[in-house]
Design a protein around this motif. Structure first.
Motif, PDB file in Angstrom:
ATOM      1  N   GLY A 120       0.848  -1.183   0.000  1.00  0.00           N
ATOM      2  CA  GLY A 120       0.000   0.000   0.000  1.00  0.00           C
ATOM      3  C   GLY A 120       0.883   1.231   0.000  1.00  0.00           C
ATOM      4  O   GLY A 120       1.818   1.325   0.790  1.00  0.00           O
ATOM      5  N   ALA A 121       0.606   2.157  -0.915  1.00  0.00           N
ATOM      6  CA  ALA A 121       1.312   3.442  -0.960  1.00  0.00           C
ATOM      7  C   ALA A 121       0.332   4.491  -0.439  1.00  0.00           C
ATOM      8  O   ALA A 121      -0.712   4.726  -1.058  1.00  0.00           O
ATOM      9  CB  ALA A 121       1.763   3.762  -2.377  1.00  0.00           C
ATOM     10  N   ILE A 122       0.641   5.086   0.706  1.00  0.00           N
ATOM     11  CA  ILE A 122      -0.326   5.900   1.436  1.00  0.00           C
ATOM     12  C   ILE A 122       0.265   7.260   1.769  1.00  0.00           C
ATOM     13  O   ILE A 122       1.372   7.352   2.316  1.00  0.00           O
ATOM     14  CB  ILE A 122      -0.721   5.193   2.756  1.00  0.00           C
ATOM     15  N   ASP A 123      -0.494   8.304   1.476  1.00  0.00           N
ATOM     16  CA  ASP A 123      -0.060   9.633   1.876  1.00  0.00           C
ATOM     17  C   ASP A 123       0.046   9.661   3.396  1.00  0.00           C
ATOM     18  O   ASP A 123      -0.848   9.190   4.104  1.00  0.00           O
ATOM     19  CB  ASP A 123      -1.060  10.687   1.385  1.00  0.00           C
ATOM     20  N   GLY A 142       8.843   1.968   4.556  1.00  0.00           N
ATOM     21  CA  GLY A 142       9.596   3.117   4.057  1.00  0.00           C
ATOM     22  C   GLY A 142       8.728   4.329   3.832  1.00  0.00           C
ATOM     23  O   GLY A 142       7.518   4.220   3.649  1.00  0.00           O
ATOM     24  N   ILE A 143       9.381   5.475   3.873  1.00  0.00           N
ATOM     25  CA  ILE A 143       8.703   6.747   3.608  1.00  0.00           C
ATOM     26  C   ILE A 143       9.548   7.517   2.610  1.00  0.00           C
ATOM     27  O   ILE A 143      10.770   7.640   2.782  1.00  0.00           O
ATOM     28  CB  ILE A 143       8.528   7.573   4.897  1.00  0.00           C
ATOM     29  N   ILE A 144       8.900   8.033   1.589  1.00  0.00           N
ATOM     30  CA  ILE A 144       9.560   8.915   0.642  1.00  0.00           C
ATOM     31  C   ILE A 144       9.101  10.328   0.971  1.00  0.00           C
ATOM     32  O   ILE A 144       7.911  10.652   0.804  1.00  0.00           O
ATOM     33  CB  ILE A 144       9.226   8.550  -0.814  1.00  0.00           C
ATOM     34  N   LYS A 145       9.998  11.120   1.465  1.00  0.00           N
ATOM     35  CA  LYS A 145       9.654  12.499   1.850  1.00  0.00           C
ATOM     36  C   LYS A 145       9.529  13.370   0.606  1.00  0.00           C
ATOM     37  O   LYS A 145      10.283  13.216  -0.349  1.00  0.00           O
ATOM     38  CB  LYS A 145      10.694  13.050   2.806  1.00  0.00           C
ATOM     39  N   LEU A 155       4.060  16.443  -0.173  1.00  0.00           N
ATOM     40  CA  LEU A 155       3.424  15.278   0.448  1.00  0.00           C
ATOM     41  C   LEU A 155       4.428  14.149   0.622  1.00  0.00           C
ATOM     42  O   LEU A 155       5.222  13.870  -0.279  1.00  0.00           O
ATOM     43  CB  LEU A 155       2.259  14.791  -0.417  1.00  0.00           C
ATOM     44  N   ASP A 156       4.369  13.501   1.767  1.00  0.00           N
ATOM     45  CA  ASP A 156       5.223  12.350   2.056  1.00  0.00           C
ATOM     46  C   ASP A 156       4.420  11.079   1.815  1.00  0.00           C
ATOM     47  O   ASP A 156       3.254  10.988   2.197  1.00  0.00           O
ATOM     48  CB  ASP A 156       5.693  12.384   3.507  1.00  0.00           C
TER      49      ASP A 156
END
Length: 166
Positions: A120-123, A142-145, A155-156
Protein backbone atom coordinates in the motif's frame (compact mmCIF):
# COMPACT_ATOMS: atom_id res chain seq x y z
CA UNK A 1 -23.22 -4.43 2.85
CA UNK A 2 -22.22 -6.99 0.27
CA UNK A 3 -19.06 -7.40 -1.80
CA UNK A 4 -19.12 -8.35 -5.47
CA UNK A 5 -17.00 -8.03 -8.57
CA UNK A 6 -17.36 -4.80 -10.53
CA UNK A 7 -17.74 -4.47 -14.29
CA UNK A 8 -17.11 -1.48 -16.52
CA UNK A 9 -20.59 -1.30 -18.00
CA UNK A 10 -22.32 -1.57 -14.63
CA UNK A 11 -20.07 0.30 -12.22
CA UNK A 12 -17.62 2.59 -14.03
CA UNK A 13 -19.76 5.71 -13.65
CA UNK A 14 -20.04 5.36 -9.86
CA UNK A 15 -16.36 4.42 -9.60
CA UNK A 16 -15.41 7.46 -11.67
CA UNK A 17 -17.31 9.70 -9.23
CA UNK A 18 -15.41 8.16 -6.30
CA UNK A 19 -12.04 8.48 -8.07
CA UNK A 20 -12.67 12.09 -9.02
CA UNK A 21 -13.79 13.07 -5.54
CA UNK A 22 -10.53 11.60 -4.21
CA UNK A 23 -8.51 13.44 -6.87
CA UNK A 24 -10.16 16.81 -6.30
CA UNK A 25 -10.57 16.73 -2.50
CA UNK A 26 -7.97 14.42 -0.96
CA UNK A 27 -4.35 13.34 -1.17
CA UNK A 28 -5.31 9.69 -1.65
CA UNK A 29 -4.38 10.08 -5.32
CA UNK A 30 -1.44 12.22 -6.39
CA UNK A 31 -3.30 13.40 -9.48
CA UNK A 32 -4.50 16.88 -10.41
CA UNK A 33 -7.09 16.37 -13.15
CA UNK A 34 -10.33 14.39 -12.89
CA UNK A 35 -10.36 11.12 -14.78
CA UNK A 36 -12.58 10.56 -17.80
CA UNK A 37 -14.69 7.61 -18.84
CA UNK A 38 -12.03 6.82 -21.46
CA UNK A 39 -9.45 6.54 -18.68
CA UNK A 40 -11.83 4.25 -16.79
CA UNK A 41 -12.18 2.01 -19.86
CA UNK A 42 -8.39 1.70 -20.12
CA UNK A 43 -8.15 1.08 -16.37
CA UNK A 44 -10.66 -1.78 -16.57
CA UNK A 45 -8.90 -3.21 -19.64
CA UNK A 46 -5.58 -3.25 -17.78
CA UNK A 47 -7.18 -4.94 -14.77
CA UNK A 48 -8.74 -7.59 -16.99
CA UNK A 49 -5.54 -8.17 -18.98
CA UNK A 50 -3.53 -8.64 -15.78
CA UNK A 51 -6.17 -10.83 -14.10
CA UNK A 52 -6.48 -8.24 -11.34
CA UNK A 53 -9.85 -8.22 -9.56
CA UNK A 54 -11.98 -5.13 -9.07
CA UNK A 55 -14.41 -5.55 -6.18
CA UNK A 56 -17.03 -3.22 -4.80
CA UNK A 57 -18.93 -2.84 -1.55
CA UNK A 58 -22.63 -2.21 -2.12
CA UNK A 59 -25.35 -1.08 0.25
CA UNK A 60 -28.82 -2.63 0.51
CA UNK A 61 -30.04 -0.37 -2.33
CA UNK A 62 -27.26 -1.46 -4.68
CA UNK A 63 -25.26 1.77 -4.39
CA UNK A 64 -21.51 1.46 -4.69
CA UNK A 65 -20.01 2.53 -1.36
CA UNK A 66 -16.41 1.86 -2.30
CA UNK A 67 -14.16 -0.35 -4.38
CA UNK A 68 -10.75 -1.98 -4.31
CA UNK A 69 -8.29 -3.59 -6.65
CA UNK A 70 -4.65 -4.46 -7.01
CA UNK A 71 -2.18 -4.43 -9.85
CA UNK A 72 1.47 -4.57 -10.78
CA UNK A 73 3.85 -3.16 -8.24
CA UNK A 74 6.67 -2.70 -10.77
CA UNK A 75 7.14 -3.75 -14.40
CA UNK A 76 10.22 -5.96 -14.04
CA UNK A 77 9.53 -9.73 -13.99
CA UNK A 78 11.20 -10.23 -10.60
CA UNK A 79 8.30 -8.29 -9.02
CA UNK A 80 5.68 -10.72 -10.35
CA UNK A 81 4.74 -11.94 -6.87
CA UNK A 82 4.17 -8.48 -5.42
CA UNK A 83 1.08 -6.35 -6.08
CA UNK A 84 0.07 -2.86 -5.04
CA UNK A 85 -3.50 -2.42 -3.89
CA UNK A 86 -5.85 0.53 -3.65
CA UNK A 87 -9.11 1.11 -1.83
CA UNK A 88 -11.43 4.05 -2.42
CA UNK A 89 -14.58 4.79 -0.43
CA UNK A 90 -17.29 7.27 -1.33
CA UNK A 91 -17.21 10.30 0.97
CA UNK A 92 -20.72 9.56 2.26
CA UNK A 93 -19.71 6.08 3.42
CA UNK A 94 -16.33 6.75 5.04
CA UNK A 95 -15.97 5.62 8.64
CA UNK A 96 -18.61 2.90 8.29
CA UNK A 97 -16.38 -0.17 7.89
CA UNK A 98 -16.44 -0.23 4.09
CA UNK A 99 -12.65 -0.10 3.73
CA UNK A 100 -12.27 -2.91 6.30
CA UNK A 101 -14.52 -5.23 4.28
CA UNK A 102 -12.77 -4.34 1.04
CA UNK A 103 -9.35 -4.89 2.60
CA UNK A 104 -10.38 -8.34 3.87
CA UNK A 105 -11.52 -9.25 0.36
CA UNK A 106 -8.40 -7.94 -1.39
CA UNK A 107 -6.10 -9.84 0.98
CA UNK A 108 -7.96 -13.10 0.34
CA UNK A 109 -7.99 -12.60 -3.43
CA UNK A 110 -4.28 -11.74 -3.59
CA UNK A 111 -3.44 -14.81 -1.49
CA UNK A 112 -5.58 -17.09 -3.66
CA UNK A 113 -3.77 -15.82 -6.76
CA UNK A 114 -0.42 -16.77 -5.25
CA UNK A 115 0.99 -13.34 -4.51
CA UNK A 116 3.55 -13.13 -1.71
CA UNK A 117 3.37 -9.47 -0.89
CA UNK A 118 0.71 -6.77 -0.87
CA UNK A 119 1.90 -3.14 -0.95
CA UNK A 120 0.00 0.00 0.00
CA UNK A 121 1.31 3.44 -0.96
CA UNK A 122 -0.33 5.90 1.44
CA UNK A 123 -0.06 9.63 1.88
CA UNK A 124 1.40 10.17 5.33
CA UNK A 125 -1.42 12.57 6.24
CA UNK A 126 -4.05 9.87 5.58
CA UNK A 127 -4.27 8.67 9.18
CA UNK A 128 -7.40 6.57 8.58
CA UNK A 129 -5.68 4.58 5.84
CA UNK A 130 -2.49 4.17 7.88
CA UNK A 131 -4.52 2.80 10.81
CA UNK A 132 -6.50 0.49 8.52
CA UNK A 133 -3.30 -1.03 7.20
CA UNK A 134 -1.86 -1.40 10.68
CA UNK A 135 -5.03 -3.21 11.84
CA UNK A 136 -4.46 -5.81 9.14
CA UNK A 137 -0.83 -6.36 10.05
CA UNK A 138 0.80 -4.29 7.33
CA UNK A 139 4.23 -2.99 8.32
CA UNK A 140 5.66 0.38 7.41
CA UNK A 141 8.63 -0.37 5.16
CA UNK A 142 9.60 3.12 4.06
CA UNK A 143 8.70 6.75 3.61
CA UNK A 144 9.56 8.92 0.64
CA UNK A 145 9.65 12.50 1.85
CA UNK A 146 8.29 15.18 -0.47
CA UNK A 147 7.29 12.48 -2.96
CA UNK A 148 4.43 14.54 -4.35
CA UNK A 149 3.15 18.08 -4.54
CA UNK A 150 -0.55 18.82 -4.31
CA UNK A 151 -2.77 21.48 -2.74
CA UNK A 152 0.21 23.86 -2.54
CA UNK A 153 2.25 21.61 -0.26
CA UNK A 154 4.73 18.75 -0.36
CA UNK A 155 3.42 15.28 0.45
CA UNK A 156 5.22 12.35 2.06
CA UNK A 157 4.41 8.86 0.82
CA UNK A 158 4.53 5.83 3.13
CA UNK A 159 4.87 2.28 1.87
CA UNK A 160 3.17 -0.47 3.87
CA UNK A 161 3.67 -4.17 3.19
CA UNK A 162 1.77 -7.30 4.13
CA UNK A 163 3.46 -10.67 3.69
CA UNK A 164 0.81 -13.07 2.41
CA UNK A 165 0.53 -16.69 3.48
CA UNK A 166 0.22 -19.01 0.51
Amino acid sequence: MHIKYCAFDQHAHEMLDIFNDAILNTTALYEYEPRTMEVMALWFEAKSAGDYPVVGAFDEFGRLMGFASFGKFREQPAFQFTVEHSIYVSSEFRGKGVAMELMKTIIVLASRQGYRSLIGAIDLENIASLRLHQKFGFEEVGIIKSAGYKFERWLDLAFYQLALDI
